[in-house]
Motif scaffolding. Structure first.
Motif, PDB file in Angstrom:
ATOM      1  N   SER A 171       0.766  -0.994   0.079  1.00 19.05           N
ATOM      2  CA  SER A 171      -0.015  -0.037  -0.032  1.00 19.05           C
ATOM      3  C   SER A 171       0.876   1.342  -0.102  1.00 19.05           C
ATOM      4  CB  SER A 171      -0.961   0.106   1.113  1.00 19.05           C
ATOM      5  OG  SER A 171      -0.234  -0.200   2.446  1.00 19.05           O
ATOM      6  N   ASP A 172       2.170   1.058   0.379  1.00 22.47           N
ATOM      7  CA  ASP A 172       2.913   2.267   0.454  1.00 22.47           C
ATOM      8  C   ASP A 172       3.880   2.596  -0.836  1.00 22.47           C
ATOM      9  OD1 ASP A 172       4.285   0.317   1.503  1.00 22.47           O
ATOM     10  OD2 ASP A 172       5.999   1.236   2.150  1.00 22.47           O
ATOM     11  N   LEU A 173       3.532   1.404  -1.632  1.00 20.86           N
ATOM     12  CA  LEU A 173       4.560   1.313  -2.871  1.00 20.86           C
ATOM     13  C   LEU A 173       3.969   1.498  -4.277  1.00 20.86           C
ATOM     14  CD1 LEU A 173       6.579  -1.896  -1.576  1.00 20.86           C
ATOM     15  CD2 LEU A 173       7.162   0.331  -1.591  1.00 20.86           C
ATOM     16  N   VAL A 174       2.489   1.565  -3.912  1.00 15.55           N
ATOM     17  CA  VAL A 174       1.634   1.598  -5.375  1.00 15.55           C
ATOM     18  C   VAL A 174       0.655   2.644  -4.987  1.00 15.55           C
ATOM     19  CG1 VAL A 174      -0.002   0.614  -6.921  1.00 15.55           C
ATOM     20  CG2 VAL A 174       1.872  -0.998  -5.653  1.00 15.55           C
ATOM     21  N   ASN A 175       0.757   3.525  -5.560  1.00 10.07           N
ATOM     22  CA  ASN A 175      -0.113   4.878  -5.296  1.00 10.07           C
ATOM     23  C   ASN A 175      -1.337   4.471  -5.491  1.00 10.07           C
ATOM     24  OD1 ASN A 175       2.246   6.492  -4.412  1.00 10.07           O
ATOM     25  ND2 ASN A 175       2.494   6.764  -6.698  1.00 10.07           N
ATOM     26  N   GLU A 176      -2.275   5.317  -5.057  1.00  4.44           N
ATOM     27  CA  GLU A 176      -3.977   5.371  -5.121  1.00  4.44           C
ATOM     28  C   GLU A 176      -4.087   5.482  -6.700  1.00  4.44           C
ATOM     29  OE1 GLU A 176      -8.266   7.393  -4.187  1.00  4.44           O
ATOM     30  OE2 GLU A 176      -6.729   7.132  -2.626  1.00  4.44           O
ATOM     31  N   GLY A 178      -2.638   3.876  -9.109  1.00 13.20           N
ATOM     32  CA  GLY A 178      -1.558   3.637  -9.814  1.00 13.20           C
ATOM     33  C   GLY A 178      -1.712   2.109 -10.080  1.00 13.20           C
ATOM     34  N   PHE A 179      -0.548   1.296 -10.617  1.00 14.34           N
ATOM     35  CA  PHE A 179      -0.597  -0.087 -10.938  1.00 14.34           C
ATOM     36  C   PHE A 179       0.551  -0.734 -10.663  1.00 14.34           C
ATOM     37  CE2 PHE A 179       0.847   1.633 -15.116  1.00 14.34           C
ATOM     38  CZ  PHE A 179       1.428   0.491 -15.596  1.00 14.34           C
ATOM     39  N   ASP A 208      -7.266  -3.176  -2.376  1.00 14.27           N
ATOM     40  CA  ASP A 208      -7.803  -2.450  -1.417  1.00 14.27           C
ATOM     41  C   ASP A 208      -7.330  -0.974  -1.448  1.00 14.27           C
ATOM     42  OD1 ASP A 208      -9.244  -4.538  -0.468  1.00 14.27           O
ATOM     43  OD2 ASP A 208      -7.767  -5.365   0.990  1.00 14.27           O
ATOM     44  N   ASN A 209      -6.216  -0.790  -2.066  1.00 15.77           N
ATOM     45  CA  ASN A 209      -5.505   0.665  -2.246  1.00 15.77           C
ATOM     46  C   ASN A 209      -6.122   1.268  -3.338  1.00 15.77           C
ATOM     47  OD1 ASN A 209      -3.739   2.360  -0.800  1.00 15.77           O
ATOM     48  ND2 ASN A 209      -2.292   2.037  -2.493  1.00 15.77           N
ATOM     49  N   ASP A 210      -7.105   0.845  -4.039  1.00 12.19           N
ATOM     50  CA  ASP A 210      -7.691   1.243  -5.021  1.00 12.19           C
ATOM     51  C   ASP A 210      -6.707   1.844  -6.360  1.00 12.19           C
ATOM     52  OD1 ASP A 210     -10.136   1.896  -3.678  1.00 12.19           O
ATOM     53  OD2 ASP A 210      -9.613   3.602  -2.876  1.00 12.19           O
ATOM     54  N   ALA A 211      -5.986   0.662  -6.329  1.00 16.55           N
ATOM     55  CA  ALA A 211      -4.919   0.648  -7.445  1.00 16.55           C
ATOM     56  C   ALA A 211      -5.117  -0.609  -8.195  1.00 16.55           C
ATOM     57  CB  ALA A 211      -3.552   0.680  -6.935  1.00 16.55           C
ATOM     58  N   LYS A 230       2.592   3.967 -19.813  1.00 13.41           N
ATOM     59  CA  LYS A 230       3.101   4.449 -18.675  1.00 13.41           C
ATOM     60  C   LYS A 230       3.919   3.394 -17.852  1.00 13.41           C
ATOM     61  CE  LYS A 230      -0.061   5.187 -15.069  1.00 13.41           C
ATOM     62  NZ  LYS A 230      -0.722   6.143 -13.888  1.00 13.41           N
ATOM     63  N   ASP A 231       4.776   3.755 -17.172  1.00 12.28           N
ATOM     64  CA  ASP A 231       5.668   2.695 -16.307  1.00 12.28           C
ATOM     65  C   ASP A 231       4.686   2.426 -15.100  1.00 12.28           C
ATOM     66  OD1 ASP A 231       7.751   2.881 -17.956  1.00 12.28           O
ATOM     67  OD2 ASP A 231       8.600   4.710 -16.739  1.00 12.28           O
ATOM     68  N   PRO A 232       4.656   1.348 -14.678  1.00 10.51           N
ATOM     69  CA  PRO A 232       4.165   1.039 -13.380  1.00 10.51           C
ATOM     70  C   PRO A 232       4.856   1.459 -12.261  1.00 10.51           C
ATOM     71  CG  PRO A 232       5.558  -1.066 -14.241  1.00 10.51           C
ATOM     72  CD  PRO A 232       5.615   0.134 -15.283  1.00 10.51           C
TER      73      PRO A 232
END
Length: 394
Positions: A171-176, A178-179, A208-211, A230-232
């Motif tokens: 959850s701290d590595l994939v932004n809301e 994001g993917f 759960d993190n809306d990604a 775009k880049d993941p």
């Protein structure tokens, strides 16, 4: 895979003497007959695990244990098993009938040494006068008197644990919004018709993190990345595909493995990293203990018994002695181990993994995990740790 994995549910263990009302307390708290109740002392022999939705908190695991006052040679073994449950207990409920005895007092001392939260529950309030007790909750499992108060205190403690927990898997590595790209090899080690637990939990954490995420096999990764606009935010791979994934993923895109994610989620990532440095100190004849928390079916090129020993021998050039341990139960009393390499621990709760790490740490034995070991021996650990802002150097 339809239920919440037990490994991520808080574990509530119920301790007490025989016939103190441990099983009755579990039934009263859950409102169901989850545990067998009998007037015969010693009805519960081995620890019994029961999953339950403790509303309004959520899913938990209750553990019913054998009586602390069990007797005889077999009884002593049962008591030992009960004490071992402390290594995986997030909250201990100590059931007392009438007053604290030596058994409960000794248990409380053990619990306080581990830093585990506990509540003293005084049962059979219809028989005994508990009006003047301190640091305890009187209940009656038959009439349910005091059960709501106890349940409220349990939930307060569990909510405190929840608030103190570190971030989720990713959850701290994939932004809301994001993917992530997840690399999942489908080979002879992959279970038929499903994904393994770390992969499933990572996908759920991303949702759960809306990604969102793209799941590919390692052979399709290069083409998949070229198709993206775009880049993941990150590429997460099975550790066994590290080399190919590292070659296919541009350096500016963060990359790590499921196993390293779980090293952080279930244990102490920094301690695991320090443990990997011990690989440089391995000498001929040293013993490496490889541990797995489950007894999965092994295939020809099994990661724990074949691949990691091969990587270590190739990297060190030493004749090493490998020993293997599988399962959740764990009782360590040796000091001749040079290094411990643990699996991701997806079948263990965090308390169990931390307890194992503490045992080895107290014995001055270094411990690391599968993903970190593989990345270290392949020379790509610095890159695999960059997503966590860890600047690792060999």
């Amino acid at each position: 895979m339809f239920g919440t994995p037990s490994s991520i549910k808080p574990h509530i263990a119920v301790f007490g003497k025989r016939n103190a009302g441990k099983s009755s307390l579990i039934n009263a708290l859950t409102g169901q007959n989850l545990a067998i109740v009998s007037d015969v002392a010693g009805t519960t022999t081995d620890p019994v695990y029961k999953s339950f939705e403790l509303l309004p908190f959520g899913a938990v695991v209750f553990i019913d244990t054998a009586g602390l006052d069990d007797t005889g040679d077999l009884g002593k073994l049962r008591v030992k098993k009960s004490y071992e449950i402390l290594n995986k207990t997030d909250l201990a409920l100590i059931v007392v009938e009438k007053e604290l005895s030596e058994f409960e007092t000794n248990l409380i001392k053990e619990i306080e040494q581990t830093g585990t939260d506990y509540l003293v529950v005084y049962n059979k309030s219809d028989i005994y006068n508990y009006k003047n007790i301190k640091n305890g909750i009187p209940v009656n499992t038959k009439t349910k008197e005091g059960i709501d108060i106890l349940k409220k205190r349990i939930i307060e403690i569990l909510e405190k644990h929840k608030a103190l927990q570190s971030e989720g898997l990713v959850s701290d590595l994939v932004n809301e919004g994001g993917f992530a790209v997840l690399v999942v090899p489908i080979d002879e080690e992959a279970p038929k018709g499903r994904l393994i637990l770390p992969q499933v939990q990572t996908i759920r954490d991303i949702l759960d993190n809306d990604a969102f995420c793209l799941v590919v096999k390692e052979r399709e990764l290069y083409n998949a990345l070229n198709l993206l606009n775009k880049d993941p935010d990150i590429v997460i791979t099975d550790s066994q595909a590290f080399l190919k994934v590292a070659a296919d993923v541009p350096d500016h895109i963060p990359m790590t493995s499921f196993s390293i994610l779980f090293a952080r989620y279930k244990g102490d990532l920094n301690l695991f990293i320090e443990g990997a440095k011990e690989i440089e100190n391995l000498e001929n004849g040293d013993t490496v203990l490889i541990m797995e928390a489950c007894s999965h079916h092994q295939v020809g090129d099994d990661i724990g018994t074949v691949k990691i020993p091969r990587l270590l021998r190739q990297y060190t050039g030493k004749k090493l002695n490998f020993e293997f341990y599988k399962g959740k139960g764990f009782d360590f009393a040796r000091k001749d181990i040079k290094l411990v390499i643990h699996c991701g621990g997806c079948m263990l709760n965090r308390k169990s993994m931390i307890s194992r790490m503490d045992i080895f740490n107290k014995n001055n034995i270094k411990i690391t995990n599968y993903g970190i070991t593989i990345a270290y021996t392949l020379g790509i650990l610095p890159r695999a740790l960059k997503p966590f802002d860890i600047d690792f150097k060999y």
